[in-house]
Design a protein around this motif. Structure first.
Motif, PDB file in Angstrom:
ATOM      1  N   GLN A 187      -9.539  -3.316  -1.417  1.00  0.00           N
ATOM      2  CA  GLN A 187     -10.496  -4.311  -0.939  1.00  0.00           C
ATOM      3  C   GLN A 187     -11.363  -3.735   0.176  1.00  0.00           C
ATOM      4  OE1 GLN A 187     -10.855  -7.631  -2.246  1.00  0.00           O
ATOM      5  NE2 GLN A 187     -12.754  -7.224  -1.149  1.00  0.00           N
ATOM      6  N   LYS A 188     -10.742  -2.933   1.072  1.00  0.00           N
ATOM      7  CA  LYS A 188     -11.512  -2.306   2.157  1.00  0.00           C
ATOM      8  C   LYS A 188     -12.540  -1.338   1.601  1.00  0.00           C
ATOM      9  CE  LYS A 188      -7.892  -2.568   5.708  1.00  0.00           C
ATOM     10  NZ  LYS A 188      -6.933  -1.774   6.519  1.00  0.00           N
TER      11      LYS A 188
ATOM     12  N   THR B 175       0.859  -1.174   0.000  1.00  0.00           N
ATOM     13  CA  THR B 175       0.000   0.000   0.000  1.00  0.00           C
ATOM     14  C   THR B 175       0.902   1.233   0.000  1.00  0.00           C
ATOM     15  OG1 THR B 175      -0.059   0.155   2.419  1.00  0.00           O
ATOM     16  CG2 THR B 175      -1.722  -1.250   1.355  1.00  0.00           C
TER      17      THR B 175
ATOM     18  N   VAL C  65      -5.294  -5.811  -7.067  1.00  0.00           N
ATOM     19  CA  VAL C  65      -6.140  -5.309  -5.985  1.00  0.00           C
ATOM     20  C   VAL C  65      -5.334  -5.373  -4.698  1.00  0.00           C
ATOM     21  CG1 VAL C  65      -8.247  -5.651  -4.655  1.00  0.00           C
ATOM     22  CG2 VAL C  65      -8.248  -6.101  -7.118  1.00  0.00           C
ATOM     23  N   ASN C  66      -5.113  -4.202  -4.069  1.00  0.00           N
ATOM     24  CA  ASN C  66      -4.394  -4.223  -2.793  1.00  0.00           C
ATOM     25  C   ASN C  66      -5.387  -4.171  -1.634  1.00  0.00           C
ATOM     26  OD1 ASN C  66      -5.212  -1.548  -2.468  1.00  0.00           O
ATOM     27  ND2 ASN C  66      -3.218  -0.681  -3.025  1.00  0.00           N
ATOM     28  N   THR C  67      -4.894  -4.200  -0.410  1.00  0.00           N
ATOM     29  CA  THR C  67      -5.767  -4.267   0.761  1.00  0.00           C
ATOM     30  C   THR C  67      -6.636  -3.022   0.910  1.00  0.00           C
ATOM     31  OG1 THR C  67      -3.935  -3.450   2.113  1.00  0.00           O
ATOM     32  CG2 THR C  67      -4.257  -5.833   2.020  1.00  0.00           C
TER      33      THR C  67
ATOM     34  N   THR D 230      -0.892   0.049  -8.920  1.00  0.00           N
ATOM     35  CA  THR D 230      -2.128  -0.287  -8.211  1.00  0.00           C
ATOM     36  C   THR D 230      -2.638   0.898  -7.399  1.00  0.00           C
ATOM     37  OG1 THR D 230      -1.371  -2.586  -8.062  1.00  0.00           O
ATOM     38  CG2 THR D 230      -3.183  -1.933  -6.616  1.00  0.00           C
TER      39      THR D 230
ATOM     40  N   GLN E  57      -6.141   2.860  -7.797  1.00  0.00           N
ATOM     41  CA  GLN E  57      -6.970   3.065  -6.600  1.00  0.00           C
ATOM     42  C   GLN E  57      -7.371   4.526  -6.433  1.00  0.00           C
ATOM     43  OE1 GLN E  57      -4.734   2.206  -3.087  1.00  0.00           O
ATOM     44  NE2 GLN E  57      -6.266   3.046  -1.686  1.00  0.00           N
TER      45      GLN E  57
ATOM     46  N   ALA F 130     -13.934  -1.459  -1.362  1.00  0.00           N
ATOM     47  CA  ALA F 130     -14.996  -2.248  -1.985  1.00  0.00           C
ATOM     48  C   ALA F 130     -15.950  -2.796  -0.932  1.00  0.00           C
ATOM     49  CB  ALA F 130     -14.390  -3.385  -2.797  1.00  0.00           C
ATOM     50  N   ASP F 131     -15.406  -3.248   0.201  1.00  0.00           N
ATOM     51  CA  ASP F 131     -16.246  -3.766   1.285  1.00  0.00           C
ATOM     52  C   ASP F 131     -17.178  -2.680   1.820  1.00  0.00           C
ATOM     53  OD1 ASP F 131     -15.030  -6.192   1.013  1.00  0.00           O
ATOM     54  OD2 ASP F 131     -13.682  -5.953   2.739  1.00  0.00           O
TER      55      ASP F 131
END
Length: 355
Positions: A328-329, A164, A323-325, A293, A297, A331-332
Motif C-alpha cells: 500500500q505504501k 510484512t 495487499v499488505n502495508t 503476498t 510484492q 502504491a501511495d
C-alpha cells in the motif's frame, strides 16, 4: 445401556458373545472372520431392548453411535470433537432434546467457525438422532433437521492476518520454542502448509543447492499422507538464508528418513504461540498467505508462485492475492508522482517509511 461384544474362534469359524449391563445375553457362531463376528455382535447388541432405552441421554446415544460399525480411527476422533461442542445437551434424555436446545449451540459455533465446519457439526447431530431412530428403534424427532445455515457467500469472510517480511522475521526471532520457530520459518519463508512443515525430513534438505523438497504431509493424527493435498504439491523450493540458519540450529536425526521435528506440534500449540506474541485468532496458514503476498510484492509472477505454493494458478489468484502495508505504501508513492527510478528518491522514501 452398556454392552461388550467378545469374539472367539472355534474350529475354523468365529463366534460372538454379548454382555449387556454385566450380564450374559446372547451369542452366535459361524462367522468367517473375527471382524465379521464383531460387527454382527455390535449390530445385535444395539437391537436389544431394555426398559432404560428411551431414558438414555444424548451423550450415551452419541457414544454408542461413535462406537458402532467399522469407522476409521480418524473418523471417531472427529466425531468425539464434534460431541464436545454439544456438551450442554449431553445429559438431556434423547427424547427430550428439542430444536430450542440445539439451535443456539449451532449458531454460536457458526459465529466463530467456517461454514463447512459448522455443516459437519450439524451433520454429526443428525447422524446421532438417525442412529437412535433407525438402529435403536427409539421414537424420536430429529431437531437437527430443522437447522438451516446461511451459505458461505452470505457470511462475511474473515481475511487472514497478513505479516510484512520484517514482521515475519520478528515473529521468528521472538519465538522461544525451536519446533514452533521452525514451523514459522517454513510457512513464513517458504510458504509451506503446517502439515508439510511437520513432515520435514533431513533428506529433503540440500544445503549445497540450498533447496528443500516437499513430498509428504504429516497430519494431526501423526500419520503421513502418501498423496499430497493438491495437484503439484510435490515441489522443490529455494531456501532463504534465514531458513538455512534455523535448520542448522535444530538437532538433526541420524536417520535422514526420520522427522526433523520428532515431537508432534499441534495446531492449538501454534495458535497459543501466536497469542503470546500478541496475535490472537491467528494460525500458521496466515504466514503462508503472508509469504505469497510478499512474493507478489517482490515481483514473482502468479504462475511461478503457484508452483512454489504447490497450488493451482486459479487458487493462488483467488485466495492468496492480498495487499499488505508495504504494498500500500509503494502504491501511495507511485500515485503521488514520486520518481521511483531515482536512487535518491528511494532512499528518502525508505527514511520516511521508517519514521
Amino acid at each position: 445401556m452398556n454392552y461388550t461384544v467378545s469374539t472367539r474362534k472355534r474350529s475354523d469359524t468365529w463366534s460372538y458373545q454379548i454382555i449387556v449391563d454385566g450380564q450374559y445375553h446372547s451369542s452366535k457362531s459361524g462367522f468367517k472372520t473375527k471382524r465379521e463376528a464383531k460387527r454382527a455382535g455390535d449390530t445385535a447388541a444395539l437391537k436389544i431392548k431394555t426398559p432404560e432405552r428411551n431414558k438414555q441421554t444424548f451423550k450415551e446415544i452419541a457414544d454408542l453411535y461413535i462406537k458402532d460399525g467399522m469407522k476409521a480411527e480418524s473418523t471417531r476422533r472427529a466425531y468425539k470433537q464434534w460431541l464436545k461442542n454439544l456438551e450442554p445437551i449431553w445429559h438431556t434424555e434423547i427424547t427430550k432434546v428439542t430444536y430450542q436446545d440445539v439451535s443456539p449451540l449451532i449458531f454460536d459455533y457458526y459465529d466463530t467457525h467456517k461454514y463447512n465446519g459448522t455443516k459437519s457439526l450439524v451433520g454429526f447431530g443428525k447422524s446421532v438422532f438417525r442412529f437412535a431412530s433407525r438402529k435403536l428403534k427409539i421414537d424420536v424427532d430429529n431437531p437437527f433437521d430443522e437447522i438451516t445455515l446461511r451459505k458461505q457467500s452470505d457470511k462475511t469472510k474473515r481475511e487472514p492476518r497478513l505479516f510484512t517480511f520484517d514482521e515475519i522475521i520478528k515473529l521468528i526471532d521472538n519465538e522461544p520454542n525451536p519446533g514452533i520457530k521452525w514451523l514459522f520459518v517454513c510457512a513464513g519463508l517458504a510458504g509451506m502448509r503446517i502439515s508439510e512443515a511437520r513432515a520435514t525430513r533431513p533428506r529433503a534438505i540440500n544445503l549445497k543447492s540450498k533447496r528443500i523438497t516437499i513430498d509428504k504431509q504429516r497430519t494431526e493424527s501423526n500419520k503421513v499422507k502418501a498423496v499430497m493435498k493438491s495437484e503439484g504439491g510435490e515441489r522443490s523450493i529455494r531456501m532463504h538464508d534465514r531458513m538455512i540458519e534455523e535448520y542448522l540450529k535444530l538437532p538433526i536425526p541420524i536417520n535422514k528418513d526420520d522427522f526433523l521435528l520428532e515431537t508432534f506440534i499441534s495446531s492449538t500449540a501454534v495458535k497459543k504461540a501466536f497469542e503470546q506474541q500478541g496475535y490472537p485468532e491467528t494460525t500458521l496458514h496466515s504466514l503462508r498467505h503472508s509469504f505469497a503476498t510478499v512474493c507478489i510484492q517482490r515481483g514473482i509472477d502468479f504462475k511461478t508462485l503457484a508452483h512454489i505454493l504447490g497450488d493451482k494458478l486459479e487458487t493462488v489468484i483467488s485466495t492468496y492475492a492480498h495487499v499488505n502495508t508495504d504494498m500500500q505504501k509503494l502504491a501511495d508513492d507511485i500515485l503521488s508522482g514520486k520518481d521511483l527510478t531515482n536512487p535518491e528518491t528511494n532512499n528518502r522514501i525508505a527514511q520516511e517509511n521508517q519514521q
